[in-house]
Design a protein around this motif. Sequence first.
Motif, short mmCIF file in Angstrom:
data_model
loop_
_atom_site.label_atom_id
_atom_site.label_comp_id
_atom_site.label_asym_id
_atom_site.label_seq_id
_atom_site.Cartn_x
_atom_site.Cartn_y
_atom_site.Cartn_z
N LEU A 1 -0.81 1.48 -7.12
CA LEU A 1 -2.32 0.88 -7.48
C LEU A 1 -2.10 -0.70 -6.94
O LEU A 1 -1.13 -1.25 -7.35
N VAL A 2 -2.79 -0.81 -5.95
CA VAL A 2 -2.75 -1.82 -5.31
C VAL A 2 -4.20 -2.67 -5.25
O VAL A 2 -5.27 -2.32 -4.95
N PHE A 3 -4.11 -4.10 -5.50
CA PHE A 3 -5.25 -4.91 -5.40
C PHE A 3 -5.16 -5.73 -4.19
O PHE A 3 -4.14 -6.30 -3.98
N ARG B 1 -2.96 7.52 -5.31
CA ARG B 1 -2.94 6.44 -5.10
C ARG B 1 -4.37 5.58 -4.97
O ARG B 1 -5.21 6.17 -4.39
N MET B 2 -4.20 4.21 -5.34
CA MET B 2 -5.39 3.56 -5.29
C MET B 2 -5.41 2.16 -4.86
O MET B 2 -4.33 1.46 -4.72
N ALA B 3 -6.38 1.71 -3.89
CA ALA B 3 -6.41 0.32 -3.37
C ALA B 3 -7.94 -0.31 -3.76
O ALA B 3 -8.89 0.52 -3.61
N ALA C 1 -6.79 2.56 6.74
CA ALA C 1 -5.80 3.13 7.51
C ALA C 1 -4.71 3.72 6.83
O ALA C 1 -4.09 4.82 7.46
N ALA C 2 -4.25 3.13 5.74
CA ALA C 2 -3.21 3.69 5.16
C ALA C 2 -3.43 5.14 4.44
O ALA C 2 -2.69 5.76 4.40
N ALA C 3 -4.73 5.24 4.11
CA ALA C 3 -5.34 6.56 3.62
C ALA C 3 -5.33 7.58 4.32
O ALA C 3 -4.78 8.53 4.21
N LEU D 1 0.85 -1.23 0.10
CA LEU D 1 -0.08 0.10 -0.05
C LEU D 1 1.02 1.23 0.03
O LEU D 1 0.64 2.09 -0.67
N PHE D 2 1.93 1.20 0.58
CA PHE D 2 2.97 2.37 0.65
C PHE D 2 4.04 2.41 -0.57
O PHE D 2 4.50 3.71 -0.35
#
Length: 339
Positions: free
Chosen positions: A148-150, A275-277, A165-167, A143-144
């Motif tokens: 872009l994370v799936f 950033r995207m999750a 939480a990361a956001a 995430l960090f």
Amino acid sequence: MATTALPIPPGPEATPEITLNFPDNRLLIDLCGEFDRNLTHIESALGIQLLRRGNELAVIGEHNSSERAAEALRELYSRLEKGKEVEPGDVDAAIRMGRTEQNTGARSGDQLEMFKGGVYEIRTRKKTVEPRTITQKKYVESLFKHELVFGLGPAGTGKTYLAVAAAVAMFIDGHVDRIILSRPAVEAGERLGFLPGDMKDKVDPYMQPLYDALNDFLPAKQVAKLIEEKRIEIAPLAFMRGRTLSNAFIVLDEAQNSTTMQMKMFLTRMGEGSRMAITGDTSQIDLPRGVPSGLVEAAKILRGVAGTGSTEFATEDIVRHPMVARIITAYDKHAKNHG
């Protein structure tokens, strides 16, 4: 008549024992937990026996299990020495991961000094969030590290919770200006048009899990103020069309219920500094029969593309009540037997 002495068969080998010394009796009491519940949990999970002798704990059992139990106890005691509490989830985490796993592995990017000493923590205004499985640790790092994370896997594995939480952590530290949380408003039994209220009243029930996660990390008054200022947005996927989302951390939850076109539309909203999750459970697709899941397709198409990361969770990563893992396992088994 001469007799030949028969060899005496060896007696049963003594069960290996590891002795651990904990000098601070107050911390040892916290380590054991109320009515020794933490010790009981470790005994049950690893099939070993724990005996308390003054300021010592004796770990008795098969070698590998005893070593794991000893490492978990050392890790939990170290946690108490740092002034942290030990909750049931922390005991689970220590059993699953061990201090060795937590203190190894590459740290993520330099933009956030979040993993000093190999400790993976996400600090927010209300609490510090720590990964509780090896897969969660890899997910947090991703995430960090990636734009872009799936996050794919069953319910209860922390996919969305850790992403939010990361956001919040990135927002607090000034790495992004906005947080945007979204979900497909897939109707499950009720039509939106027949629900009472205006559009916000109609879609808010679909967004409630995102509000819940957000309120875990920020004070309620601050959440309300940031939503009023549009620095936090919680909206259905359909509301994203035509926008460019810059300098934002964007989370799309329940993405398995997005269509191919919706997913492509959402992914191409990403603007500079964002950033995207994307999270979802591909075993829980509620789309009409014959409509492919945009999440399934996107995860395949974008695998290996620079700047993307993908983490797949399994049943053993479920960190809610242990019954959740058993329920999901039972349903999976039933589906295989009756598929």
